[in-house]
Design an enzyme around this catalytic site. Structure first.
Site, PDB file in Angstrom:
ATOM      1  N   TYR A 201       0.846  -1.202   0.000  1.00 40.05           N
ATOM      2  CA  TYR A 201       0.000   0.000   0.000  1.00 40.05           C
ATOM      3  C   TYR A 201       0.877   1.247   0.000  1.00 40.05           C
ATOM      4  O   TYR A 201       1.849   1.329   0.757  1.00 40.05           O
ATOM      5  CB  TYR A 201      -0.915   0.028   1.237  1.00 40.05           C
ATOM      6  N   SER A 202       0.484   2.228  -0.826  1.00 37.26           N
ATOM      7  CA  SER A 202       1.222   3.495  -0.869  1.00 37.26           C
ATOM      8  C   SER A 202       0.869   4.336   0.341  1.00 37.26           C
ATOM      9  O   SER A 202      -0.269   4.316   0.814  1.00 37.26           O
ATOM     10  CB  SER A 202       0.793   4.303  -2.099  1.00 37.26           C
ATOM     11  N   CYS A 369      -0.720   7.504 -10.710  1.00 41.65           N
ATOM     12  CA  CYS A 369      -0.971   6.378  -9.806  1.00 41.65           C
ATOM     13  C   CYS A 369      -2.447   5.998  -9.862  1.00 41.65           C
ATOM     14  O   CYS A 369      -3.323   6.855  -9.801  1.00 41.65           O
ATOM     15  CB  CYS A 369      -0.583   6.749  -8.373  1.00 41.65           C
ATOM     16  N   GLU A 409       2.808   4.339 -11.024  1.00 45.12           N
ATOM     17  CA  GLU A 409       2.560   3.264 -10.041  1.00 45.12           C
ATOM     18  C   GLU A 409       1.125   2.822 -10.329  1.00 45.12           C
ATOM     19  O   GLU A 409       0.182   3.505  -9.916  1.00 45.12           O
ATOM     20  CB  GLU A 409       2.685   3.812  -8.622  1.00 45.12           C
ATOM     21  N   TYR A 411      -1.846  -0.505 -10.973  1.00 40.54           N
ATOM     22  CA  TYR A 411      -2.174  -1.857 -10.523  1.00 40.54           C
ATOM     23  C   TYR A 411      -3.458  -2.342 -11.161  1.00 40.54           C
ATOM     24  O   TYR A 411      -4.207  -1.558 -11.731  1.00 40.54           O
ATOM     25  CB  TYR A 411      -2.312  -1.902  -8.994  1.00 40.54           C
TER      26      TYR A 411
END
Ligand code: A2P
Length: 411
Positions: A201-202, A369, A409, A411
């Protein structure tokens, strides 16, 4: 006399399953598809890998940087690696192979020149980034954090159940920077009876804490109730985190990440492009700027933020309270009743003049992101905006990557 030929020796590229956080970065980066994974491990196929090293710098944990001298015929195969729980030790080479002078062993790094830009973003941080600490805590030595806050940051009546979770480290060190991430070890065992892998987790808070001067940090976590195809699925770690109560203990590893970092020099501008929980690092960086507003050294902040509706946009209320002359906010809402569907890339095109102005300034860094799908759309939009301004996108794109000014970043 016929001297026996030395056996062919390979410097085999391996991924350490104990350190790997299964973030998929290596598989995405590999230009020749030598990396694959199953639900257990990420592994390198010795028959495909040419040692180009493209995957090594982007790996946030360094798990990718493991090598074993092997007789090629005995190299660890993909199936065998998929079953590993830990890396095997170094093996002594048989005499015949060992007889080969060390200089003749093809080091992976000698085999091919690194592909210069196989990833869309930079593999180096901006020049003025602070030096990050990484991998201070691992699976074998996790840190225990205490939950000091957990609340929902999306409308209660919406499908997007996104939580802001604050973890405190007490007196123990856990130094972090904006843009870094941590790993959470969910309790319990997986279907194979093994401990769950860490989930990444960021950080949503800046380096000096969720609350300035406190040894704590925050995460933005979306409760996963369906998979990418929309089928029902129970996210092991996201549900665990979203259900945590104050004073619960959490096992944490990391920190991770040494490239998705913010610039630190005066008048550095940030273009931030995010969807959903991809807003976490943008919140961290924005808050870092907000806390330094009185220095007068801040550059410009331009934010493109995508969500289904206003009520599903995490941190909508606090975000809208930020002064207009501090941050230029552009919300792309895709499912708001009565409004056309908008994605962040649409707004980048609409704000072409501002984007171009910032792109022309070498003090500007760009951070993207969120959903994987937006990567291509955002790159296309940045290219279009650049080309419309009469500039060559491929030259600018290469410069942004070389100078550590474009970071993804997804996902
Ligand atoms: P959509 O309404 O088409 O799903 P989520 O809520 O699933 O995390 O998504 C956050 C936002 O990102 C939503 O507005 C979603 O729109 C949008 N989105 C989905 N795919 C893309 C894409 N390829 N590029 C940009 N935004 C996207």
């Amino acid at each position: 006399m016929n001297a026996p030929l030395p056996a062919e020796v390979l410097k085999q590229h391996l991924i350490d399953p104990e350190i790997c956080i299964r973030c998929n970065t290596c598989e995405e980066t590999c230009p020749i598809k030598a990396i694959t994974h199953d639900s257990n491990n990420y592994v390198v196929d010795p028959d495909i890998c040419n040692g180009c090293m493209a995957c090594v710098p982007p790996c946030p944990t360094g798990a990718i940087d493991n090598w074993r001298l092997m007789v090629r015929a005995e190299a660890y195969g993909v199936q065998e690696q998929l079953g590993w729980e830990e890396l095997p030790g170094e093996k002594a080479l048989p005499e015949m192979a060992a007889a080969l002078p060390a200089d003749d062993v093809p080091a992976a790094t000698d085999l091919a020149a690194p592909a210069p830009f196989s990833a869309p973003g930079a593999t180096v941080p901006p020049w003025s980034a602070a030096h990050p600490y990484v991998n201070l805590y691992t699976h074998k030595t996790p840190m225990t954090a205490t939950v000091v806050g957990n609340y929902r940051v999306t409308g209660a009546d919406t499908e997007s159940d996104i939580h802001h979770i604050v973890l405190d480290f007490g007196e123990l060190p856990f130094p972090v920077l904006e843009g870094q991430s941590i790993g959470i070890l969910p309790p319990g065992l997986d279907a194979q009876g093994r401990p769950h892998h860490a989930r990444q987790y960021s950080l949503a808070s800046p380096r000096d804490g969720e609350r300035a001067g406190y040894n704590n940090l925050s995460l933005t976590v979306k409760r996963v109730t369906e998979d990418h195809a929309g089928a029902a699925a129970h996210g092991v770690c996201s549900n665990y985190l979203c259900d945590l109560a104050k004073n619960d203990k959490v096992q944490v590893i990391g920190p991770f990440g040494h490239t998705f970092l913010m610039p630190n020099h005066p008048r550095a501008n940030l273009i931030m492009i995010c969807t959903g929980t991809g807003s976490a690092p943008m919140r961290a960086m924005t808050e870092r700027y907000r806390r330094r507003i009185d220095t007068g050294e801040n550059g410009r902040l331009l934010l493109f933020f995508g969500a289904r509706t206003e009520r599903e946009l995490p941190y909508f209320g606090p975000l809208m309270k930020l002064p207009r002359d501090f941050i230029d906010i552009n919300l792309a809402l895709s499912r708001e009743t009565g409004q056309p569907k908008r994605y962040v890339q649409d707004l980048i095109r609409e704000r072409a003049a501002s984007v171009r102005e910032l792109l022309a300034d070498r003090n500007t860094c760009i951070y993207v992101c969120g959903l994987k799908g937006m990567e291509v759309g955002v790159l296309d939009a940045l290219r279009d905006v650049t080309v419309q301004g009469g500039q060559d996108w491929s030259i600018l794109h290469d410069a942004l990557r070389r100078e550590g000014r474009l970071h993804f970043e997804t996902y």
